[in-house]
Design a protein around this motif. Structure first.
Motif, PDB file in Angstrom:
ATOM      1  N   UNK A 283     -53.374  52.289 -10.658  1.00  0.00           N
ATOM      2  CA  UNK A 283     -54.782  51.900 -10.753  1.00  0.00           C
ATOM      3  C   UNK A 283     -55.611  53.050 -11.304  1.00  0.00           C
ATOM      4  N   UNK A 284     -56.602  52.695 -12.089  1.00  0.00           N
ATOM      5  CA  UNK A 284     -57.507  53.691 -12.663  1.00  0.00           C
ATOM      6  C   UNK A 284     -58.952  53.253 -12.409  1.00  0.00           C
ATOM      7  N   UNK A 285     -59.875  54.080 -12.851  1.00  0.00           N
ATOM      8  CA  UNK A 285     -61.312  53.759 -12.714  1.00  0.00           C
ATOM      9  C   UNK A 285     -61.650  53.325 -11.288  1.00  0.00           C
ATOM     10  N   UNK A 286     -61.116  54.044 -10.316  1.00  0.00           N
ATOM     11  CA  UNK A 286     -61.332  53.678  -8.920  1.00  0.00           C
ATOM     12  C   UNK A 286     -62.702  54.163  -8.460  1.00  0.00           C
ATOM     13  N   UNK A 287     -63.451  53.257  -7.904  1.00  0.00           N
ATOM     14  CA  UNK A 287     -64.770  53.572  -7.367  1.00  0.00           C
ATOM     15  C   UNK A 287     -64.811  53.271  -5.882  1.00  0.00           C
ATOM     16  N   UNK A 288     -65.465  54.134  -5.130  1.00  0.00           N
ATOM     17  CA  UNK A 288     -65.641  53.949  -3.692  1.00  0.00           C
ATOM     18  C   UNK A 288     -67.132  53.842  -3.410  1.00  0.00           C
ATOM     19  N   UNK A 289     -67.499  52.803  -2.680  1.00  0.00           N
ATOM     20  CA  UNK A 289     -68.914  52.536  -2.409  1.00  0.00           C
ATOM     21  C   UNK A 289     -69.187  52.628  -0.912  1.00  0.00           C
ATOM     22  N   UNK A 290     -70.337  53.180  -0.573  1.00  0.00           N
ATOM     23  CA  UNK A 290     -70.724  53.325   0.828  1.00  0.00           C
ATOM     24  C   UNK A 290     -71.575  52.150   1.295  1.00  0.00           C
ATOM     25  N   UNK A 291     -71.439  51.827   2.589  1.00  0.00           N
ATOM     26  CA  UNK A 291     -72.278  50.784   3.166  1.00  0.00           C
ATOM     27  C   UNK A 291     -73.612  51.393   3.593  1.00  0.00           C
ATOM     28  N   UNK A 292     -74.458  50.589   4.201  1.00  0.00           N
ATOM     29  CA  UNK A 292     -75.799  51.052   4.558  1.00  0.00           C
ATOM     30  C   UNK A 292     -75.776  52.153   5.618  1.00  0.00           C
ATOM     31  N   UNK A 293     -74.674  52.255   6.354  1.00  0.00           N
ATOM     32  CA  UNK A 293     -74.541  53.305   7.362  1.00  0.00           C
ATOM     33  C   UNK A 293     -73.965  54.591   6.786  1.00  0.00           C
ATOM     34  N   UNK A 294     -73.621  54.562   5.522  1.00  0.00           N
ATOM     35  CA  UNK A 294     -73.073  55.750   4.884  1.00  0.00           C
ATOM     36  C   UNK A 294     -71.562  55.864   4.944  1.00  0.00           C
ATOM     37  N   UNK A 295     -70.876  54.835   5.462  1.00  0.00           N
ATOM     38  CA  UNK A 295     -69.415  54.857   5.511  1.00  0.00           C
ATOM     39  C   UNK A 295     -68.841  54.365   4.182  1.00  0.00           C
ATOM     40  N   UNK A 296     -67.730  54.959   3.767  1.00  0.00           N
ATOM     41  CA  UNK A 296     -67.048  54.494   2.561  1.00  0.00           C
ATOM     42  C   UNK A 296     -66.381  53.158   2.879  1.00  0.00           C
ATOM     43  N   UNK A 297     -66.936  52.090   2.344  1.00  0.00           N
ATOM     44  CA  UNK A 297     -66.599  50.750   2.813  1.00  0.00           C
ATOM     45  C   UNK A 297     -65.866  49.901   1.773  1.00  0.00           C
ATOM     46  N   UNK A 298     -66.113  50.149   0.496  1.00  0.00           N
ATOM     47  CA  UNK A 298     -65.542  49.306  -0.545  1.00  0.00           C
ATOM     48  C   UNK A 298     -64.810  50.149  -1.574  1.00  0.00           C
ATOM     49  N   UNK A 299     -63.599  49.737  -1.936  1.00  0.00           N
ATOM     50  CA  UNK A 299     -62.801  50.426  -2.944  1.00  0.00           C
ATOM     51  C   UNK A 299     -62.481  49.423  -4.037  1.00  0.00           C
ATOM     52  N   UNK A 300     -62.745  49.819  -5.289  1.00  0.00           N
ATOM     53  CA  UNK A 300     -62.529  48.919  -6.428  1.00  0.00           C
ATOM     54  C   UNK A 300     -61.795  49.684  -7.510  1.00  0.00           C
ATOM     55  N   UNK A 301     -60.693  49.113  -7.991  1.00  0.00           N
ATOM     56  CA  UNK A 301     -59.941  49.776  -9.040  1.00  0.00           C
ATOM     57  C   UNK A 301     -59.383  48.799 -10.058  1.00  0.00           C
ATOM     58  N   UNK A 302     -59.038  49.305 -11.229  1.00  0.00           N
ATOM     59  CA  UNK A 302     -58.477  48.483 -12.314  1.00  0.00           C
ATOM     60  C   UNK A 302     -57.012  48.852 -12.515  1.00  0.00           C
ATOM     61  N   UNK A 303     -56.175  47.836 -12.637  1.00  0.00           N
ATOM     62  CA  UNK A 303     -54.744  48.050 -12.821  1.00  0.00           C
ATOM     63  C   UNK A 303     -54.406  48.098 -14.308  1.00  0.00           C
ATOM     64  N   UNK A 304     -53.813  49.205 -14.716  1.00  0.00           N
ATOM     65  CA  UNK A 304     -53.365  49.327 -16.111  1.00  0.00           C
ATOM     66  C   UNK A 304     -51.842  49.294 -16.105  1.00  0.00           C
ATOM     67  N   UNK A 305     -51.295  48.246 -16.698  1.00  0.00           N
ATOM     68  CA  UNK A 305     -49.838  48.097 -16.739  1.00  0.00           C
ATOM     69  C   UNK A 305     -49.324  48.713 -18.035  1.00  0.00           C
ATOM     70  N   UNK A 306     -48.373  49.598 -17.915  1.00  0.00           N
ATOM     71  CA  UNK A 306     -47.799  50.261 -19.103  1.00  0.00           C
ATOM     72  C   UNK A 306     -46.654  49.437 -19.652  1.00  0.00           C
TER      73      UNK A 306
END
Length: 306
Positions: A283-306
């Motif tokens: 996976x590449x372009x992985x982003x981590x987003x925080x919730x309103x309490x400041x906890x890292x709550x969401x992880x989003x990534x893109x799969x690049x198949x070689x």
């Protein structure tokens, strides 16, 4: 039972819940509104009215459940999420506000993919396939499809909800019908074990999941309204809480398209472990987003198949 004014009933009931709930007044008002089939404003204007005996009996029954720490959502079989009312009972987790972040990111990613299709940036056909693993009540997949409908997003998509629990899928089916987002195909499966997934190899555009992620040793330390009522199979994530994340990440390589997306909800201290596993699996372009309490709550990534 003697006649009692709503005002006095609220005062007495709040006292009964003060040692049980951090929000005793709110709990009492929600239960009363549910019993009387009125909203909070109507309740406030009815303080001097007397409650009918049948309604008082029903309210007292609900109060007894609440005094045993049963969550309000299970008592009234309803939980608001993303502005929609979801049916819930003890076969599914109660949707949390934190999970609304996952819906937001999923919805935004669907719009991005749609834009890429329109601009010829991607060779995907305008018929996305979006799968919600461990769907439970359907809060994520139902909400995002509802948002697409209400905002008239011009995109064709097939939606799938997967869960090991047949009872959970029945509840999800009920929410799909009540919120008018049919069709969403439901699959009874232990993650990707069902033979149905043979049809979905290399075909999914987005997999989203809020899997069980609580560490085994932590379960007994949870508050009683969680550990005594919410389904264990939807909570326990193995010794380090990573059991389902690891399995979903590994199996997603088979079912996601090239440049497909994986979106997770994370426990507040697991995002970096999930990120590491996703990187190891391509996976590449992985982003981590925080919730309103400041906890890292969401992880989003893109799969690049070689």
């Amino acid at each position: 039972m003697q006649n009692i004014k709503i005002r006095n009933l609220i005062i007495e009931s709040v006292k009964e819940l003060e040692c049980i709930s951090p929000t005793p007044r709110l709990d009492v008002e929600i239960l009363l509104c549910h019993v009387l089939k009125i909203d909070k404003i109507k309740l406030m204007t009815s303080y001097e009215s007397y409650i009918e005996e049948k309604d008082l009996k029903e309210f007292k029954n609900y109060m007894e459940k609440r005094k045993k720490s049963m969550p309000i959502a299970y008592i009234i079989n309803k939980k608001e999420f993303m502005g929609y009312d979801f049916y819930v009972d003890e076969n599914v987790l109660i949707p949390r506000p934190d999970t609304e972040l996952i819906v937001e990111k999923l919805y935004n990613k669907i719009k991005v993919v749609k834009k890429d299709i329109s601009n010829g940036i991607t060779n995907r056909h305008n018929n996305l396939k979006i799968l919600d693993m461990c769907t439970g009540s359907g809060a994520i997949i139902v909400s995002v499809k509802k948002l697409i409908q209400e905002n008239e997003v011009d995109i064709n998509a097939e939606f799938y909800g997967v869960d090991l629990s047949k009872e959970a899928l029945n509840i999800c089916k009920k929410n799909i019908k009540e919120l008018c987002v049919e069709p969403i195909e439901l699959i009874n499966s232990d993650l990707f074990a069902s033979s149905k997934f043979e049809e979905l190899i290399d075909s999914l555009d987005i997999i989203v999941s809020n899997p069980p992620y609580i560490e085994d040793d932590i379960i007994n330390t949870l508050k009683s309204d969680v550990k005594d009522y919410e389904p264990m199979m939807a909570l326990v994530g193995g010794q380090d809480g990573m059991r389902f994340y690891n399995a979903i990440i590994e199996d997603s390589l088979k079912y996601l398209k090239n440049n497909g997306y994986l979106i997770f909800e994370s426990g507040h201290n697991q995002a970096r472990k999930i990120e590491k596993k996703m990187l190891e699996c391509g996976y590449t372009d992985i982003n981590i987003y925080k919730d309103l309490q400041g906890f890292e709550r969401c992880i989003l990534g893109k799969l690049v198949k070689i």
